[in-house]
Design an enzyme around this catalytic site. Structure first.
Site, mmCIF file in Angstrom:
data_model
loop_
_atom_site.group_PDB
_atom_site.id
_atom_site.type_symbol
_atom_site.label_atom_id
_atom_site.label_comp_id
_atom_site.label_asym_id
_atom_site.label_seq_id
_atom_site.Cartn_x
_atom_site.Cartn_y
_atom_site.Cartn_z
ATOM 1 N N LYS A 167 0.830 -8.184 -2.179
ATOM 2 C CA LYS A 167 -0.557 -7.878 -2.661
ATOM 3 C C LYS A 167 -0.266 -6.299 -3.215
ATOM 4 O O LYS A 167 0.161 -5.445 -2.482
ATOM 5 C CB LYS A 167 -1.687 -7.807 -1.433
ATOM 6 N N THR B 270 -12.822 -5.325 6.765
ATOM 7 C CA THR B 270 -12.407 -5.370 8.314
ATOM 8 C C THR B 270 -12.363 -4.296 8.983
ATOM 9 O O THR B 270 -12.332 -4.058 10.283
ATOM 10 C CB THR B 270 -10.793 -6.015 8.372
ATOM 11 N N ARG C 15 0.517 -2.189 6.747
ATOM 12 C CA ARG C 15 1.252 -1.076 7.582
ATOM 13 C C ARG C 15 2.113 -1.638 8.533
ATOM 14 O O ARG C 15 3.344 -1.204 8.670
ATOM 15 C CB ARG C 15 0.356 -0.061 8.336
ATOM 16 N N ASP D 71 0.932 -0.991 0.001
ATOM 17 C CA ASP D 71 0.013 -0.019 -0.119
ATOM 18 C C ASP D 71 0.888 1.182 0.222
ATOM 19 O O ASP D 71 1.201 1.868 1.166
ATOM 20 C CB ASP D 71 -0.612 0.056 1.256
ATOM 21 N N LYS E 270 -10.901 -5.791 -5.498
ATOM 22 C CA LYS E 270 -11.920 -6.007 -4.901
ATOM 23 C C LYS E 270 -13.267 -5.587 -5.937
ATOM 24 O O LYS E 270 -14.222 -4.515 -5.791
ATOM 25 C CB LYS E 270 -12.539 -4.908 -3.523
ATOM 26 N N LEU E 271 -13.388 -6.325 -6.947
ATOM 27 C CA LEU E 271 -14.214 -5.930 -8.017
ATOM 28 C C LEU E 271 -15.884 -6.179 -7.628
ATOM 29 O O LEU E 271 -16.200 -6.921 -6.989
ATOM 30 C CB LEU E 271 -13.837 -6.932 -9.128
ATOM 31 N N GLN F 246 -8.371 -0.291 11.309
ATOM 32 C CA GLN F 246 -8.895 -1.394 11.399
ATOM 33 C C GLN F 246 -9.790 -1.618 12.607
ATOM 34 O O GLN F 246 -9.314 -1.118 13.581
ATOM 35 C CB GLN F 246 -7.904 -2.644 11.325
ATOM 36 N N THR G 193 -19.269 -6.315 -16.675
ATOM 37 C CA THR G 193 -18.182 -5.660 -16.489
ATOM 38 C C THR G 193 -17.329 -6.350 -15.519
ATOM 39 O O THR G 193 -15.859 -6.455 -15.942
ATOM 40 C CB THR G 193 -18.285 -4.285 -16.008
HETATM 41 O O1 C5P Z 1 -2.112 -1.790 7.037
HETATM 42 P P1 C5P Z 1 -2.904 -3.185 6.934
HETATM 43 O O2 C5P Z 1 -2.224 -4.414 7.476
HETATM 44 O O3 C5P Z 1 -4.267 -2.687 8.093
HETATM 45 O O4 C5P Z 1 -3.644 -3.376 5.489
HETATM 46 C C1 C5P Z 1 -4.556 -4.411 5.275
HETATM 47 C C2 C5P Z 1 -4.556 -4.673 3.786
HETATM 48 O O5 C5P Z 1 -5.622 -5.640 3.670
HETATM 49 C C3 C5P Z 1 -4.983 -3.188 2.889
HETATM 50 O O6 C5P Z 1 -4.207 -3.331 1.806
HETATM 51 C C4 C5P Z 1 -6.674 -3.622 2.750
HETATM 52 O O7 C5P Z 1 -6.837 -2.852 1.561
HETATM 53 C C5 C5P Z 1 -6.792 -4.868 2.625
HETATM 54 N N1 C5P Z 1 -8.047 -5.850 3.090
HETATM 55 C C6 C5P Z 1 -8.647 -5.130 4.511
HETATM 56 N N2 C5P Z 1 -9.938 -5.738 4.765
HETATM 57 C C7 C5P Z 1 -10.485 -6.309 3.888
HETATM 58 C C8 C5P Z 1 -9.913 -6.979 2.800
HETATM 59 C C9 C5P Z 1 -8.551 -6.301 2.296
HETATM 60 O O8 C5P Z 1 -7.975 -4.683 5.217
HETATM 61 N N3 C5P Z 1 -11.895 -7.041 3.845
#
Ligand code: C5P
Length: 250
Positions: free
Chosen positions: A53, A135, A226, A31, A82-83, A205, A89
């Site tokens: 990822k 999450t 992170r 990210d 996350k389509l 989160q 489409t």
């Molecule tokens: O920084 P952190 O560990 O919180 O990042 C979690 C990653 O997982 C982010 O890239 C976020 O977009 C992804 N993600 C999420 N919850 C979901 C699906 C994906 O946090 N349900």
């Protein structure tokens, strides 16, 4: 008969999942704002990280070409877009992404979108992961968005639908991992973001767990962004998570 014999000889998917090396169970979320920043992080992490990822931020900054380079370099790649759109489409977008050679792609767990994505991925090696409930959401966020169900019930409903539709994996919070594993059985791949090693910042989160507890709850792989990429020492942070995963599996 030969086909039957080989089908019988193949271990159930969950058994195969247990054979994933601890290091390959850590998926680091890139990210980051640019391909240059992502490449610097990948170089710094070196052999410590085997799976990355690529999400929306990096995709919109040229990250899909980086995804192809990572695949070419032998890394596991998870495209987290996350389509969710009209079926035509979603199907056509999934077909384009399947050409990159990545292992995973996320789809929001809406039945129409999941079915369309499965059609788009047909014949490729791309494995689709259904995002149950983000999450970052709790019951209040779902009520604000107009949902009658709370997180626990909505995750269970979407997990069941994903299985019935034929999705091979789910993204869910570590908090729901144990109950979903019980609900769906051993074959579904469960991948959990919302991972926070002890002492790290929770950020936005809301449903978080340590790597040890997430693996103990039945997660196959963990997505961590992170706590690794914003750490003072990303290599040490990633190695500590791999060590936690290994001891949780021992
Ligand atoms: O920084 P952190 O560990 O919180 O990042 C979690 C990653 O997982 C982010 O890239 C976020 O977009 C992804 N993600 C999420 N919850 C979901 C699906 C994906 O946090 N349900």
């Amino acid at each position: 008969m030969a086909a039957m014999a080989s089908a019988q000889a193949r271990p159930p998917m969950r058994e195969a999942a247990r054979e994933i090396a601890p290091r390959d169970r850590l998926i680091v979320g890139l990210d980051l704002p640019s391909v240059e920043a992502a490449e610097a992080m990948i170089k710094r992490l070196g052999e410590t990280v085997t799976f990355y990822k690529i999400g929306m931020e990096l995709t919109y900054a040229g990250g899909l070409a980086l995804a192809e380079r990572l695949v070419g370099g032998g890394k596991g790649v998870f495209i987290d877009l996350k389509l969710h759109d009209i079926p035509n489409t979603v199907e056509r977008a999934t077909r384009q992404i399947a050409r990159l050679g990545a292992r995973f792609l996320t789809i929001h767990a809406y039945p129409q979108s999941m079915k369309a994505a499965l059609a788009g991925a047909a014949g490729s090696g791309l494995e689709l992961l259904a995002v149950t409930v983000l999450t970052s959401c709790d019951d209040t966020d779902l009520a604000d968005a107009g949902y009658a169900l709370g997180v626990k019930d909505l995750v269970a409903r979407r997990a069941q639908q994903a299985k019935e539709i034929g999705m091979p994996g789910l993204i869910l919070s570590p908090e729901e991992t144990q109950s979903v594993r019980q609900l769906l059985g051993p074959e579904m791949q469960l991948i959990t973001p919302g991972i926070r090693p002890g002492g790290t910042d929770v950020g936005d989160q809301k449903r978080v767990m340590t790597p040890t507890l997430a693996i103990a709850a039945g997660a196959d792989r963990l997505v961590v962004a992170r706590p690794v990429i914003a750490a003072d020492d990303p290599v040490a942070a990633a190695e500590n998570i791999v060590a936690e995963i290994a001891s949780a599996l021992a």
